[in-house]
Design a protein around this motif. Structure first.
Motif, mmCIF file in Angstrom:
data_model
loop_
_atom_site.group_PDB
_atom_site.id
_atom_site.type_symbol
_atom_site.label_atom_id
_atom_site.label_comp_id
_atom_site.label_asym_id
_atom_site.label_seq_id
_atom_site.Cartn_x
_atom_site.Cartn_y
_atom_site.Cartn_z
ATOM 1 N N MET A 31 0.594 -0.895 0.015
ATOM 2 C CA MET A 31 -0.092 0.062 -0.362
ATOM 3 C C MET A 31 0.884 1.100 -0.269
ATOM 4 O O MET A 31 0.252 2.604 -0.092
ATOM 5 C CB MET A 31 -1.105 0.321 1.143
ATOM 6 N N LEU A 32 1.957 1.032 0.153
ATOM 7 C CA LEU A 32 2.593 2.322 0.384
ATOM 8 C C LEU A 32 3.384 3.113 -1.483
ATOM 9 O O LEU A 32 3.948 1.738 -1.819
ATOM 10 C CB LEU A 32 4.498 1.721 1.116
ATOM 11 N N GLU A 33 3.174 4.322 -1.082
ATOM 12 C CA GLU A 33 3.581 4.825 -2.345
ATOM 13 C C GLU A 33 5.611 4.673 -2.620
ATOM 14 O O GLU A 33 5.945 3.703 -3.966
ATOM 15 C CB GLU A 33 3.748 6.386 -2.610
ATOM 16 N N ASN A 34 6.175 4.415 -1.455
ATOM 17 C CA ASN A 34 7.630 4.159 -1.980
ATOM 18 C C ASN A 34 8.092 3.234 -0.811
ATOM 19 O O ASN A 34 8.478 3.083 0.413
ATOM 20 C CB ASN A 34 8.890 5.167 -1.386
ATOM 21 N N PRO A 35 7.845 1.329 -1.376
ATOM 22 C CA PRO A 35 7.847 0.988 -0.203
ATOM 23 C C PRO A 35 9.542 0.840 0.399
ATOM 24 O O PRO A 35 9.995 0.947 -0.310
ATOM 25 C CB PRO A 35 7.356 -0.242 -0.939
#
Length: 203
Positions: free
Chosen positions: A198-202
């Motif tokens: 779900m994170l934009e920048n995992p």
């Protein structure tokens, strides 16, 4: 001669399992007795016990066969161009298709309350562990290929895959009308979330 005896034993084991499956389909799991299975297979009840132990063990063997086939097929289809999301979707799809072919909806509805908790679920735990190990091997393949981050906890990802796939399958298998396409789309969206997060920048 020992090879012939082993083949004969395996054939008898398959005959007993097939006889049991026919009775489970016709009468349900709970209503089927060991004696009925023995009569259907043309053997004695002690022979059934000798080969399997009981009808629950026969059921477990029948449930394992489709997933074993799915594992073999999923492995065979892996190559350098394979994508983790596609591979997970294919593995889940193969298990789903083979299990739906193996058992009718009526039998899945009877078994559903016992698949996640209780004695049957406990008996299935080693097989769930085998599916988790297969999923881990699949993910480790992609990790070595640089397609899955080294920081990913493979154990957690494989366990999550197995647990959610089990619940989604039970829901599908017990539906009066099984919408296989809707199930596949739903699983792809869930596995896409598992693969990409779900994170934009995992990190």
């Amino acid at each position: 001669m020992s090879g012939l005896r082993e083949r004969q034993k395996e054939q008898r084991r398959q005959d007993i399992a097939q006889a049991a499956l026919e009775l489970f389909r016709a009468n349900g799991f709970g209503a089927t007795t060991l004696e009925q299975i023995a009569n259907q297979a043309g053997v004695s009840a002690p022979t059934v016990v000798n080969y399997f132990g009981g009808k629950q063990e026969i059921l477990l063997a029948l449930l394992k066969q489709p997933d074993e086939q799915a594992m073999r097929d999923a492995r065979a289809n892996l190559d350098e161009q394979s994508d983790p999301l596609d591979a997970l979707c294919e593995f889940e799809g193969l298990m789903t298709d083979y299990q739906l072919q193996a058992m009718p909806a009526s039998l899945w509805r009877e078994l559903a309350p016992f698949l996640l908790t209780g004695e049957l679920a406990q008996a299935l735990s080693p097989w769930n562990a085998a599916v988790i190990e297969e999923t881990k091997a699949l993910l480790e393949h992609f990790q070595r290929a640089g397609k899955v981050r080294e920081s990913i906890d493979i154990d957690v990802a494989a366990t999550l895959f197995n647990q959610y796939a089990n619940m989604a399958f039970i829901r599908l298998a017990t539906e009066t009308t099984q919408d296989r396409q809707a199930h596949a789309l739903h699983m792809r969206s869930v596995l896409n979330l598992l693969c990409h997060g779900m994170l934009e920048n995992p990190v």
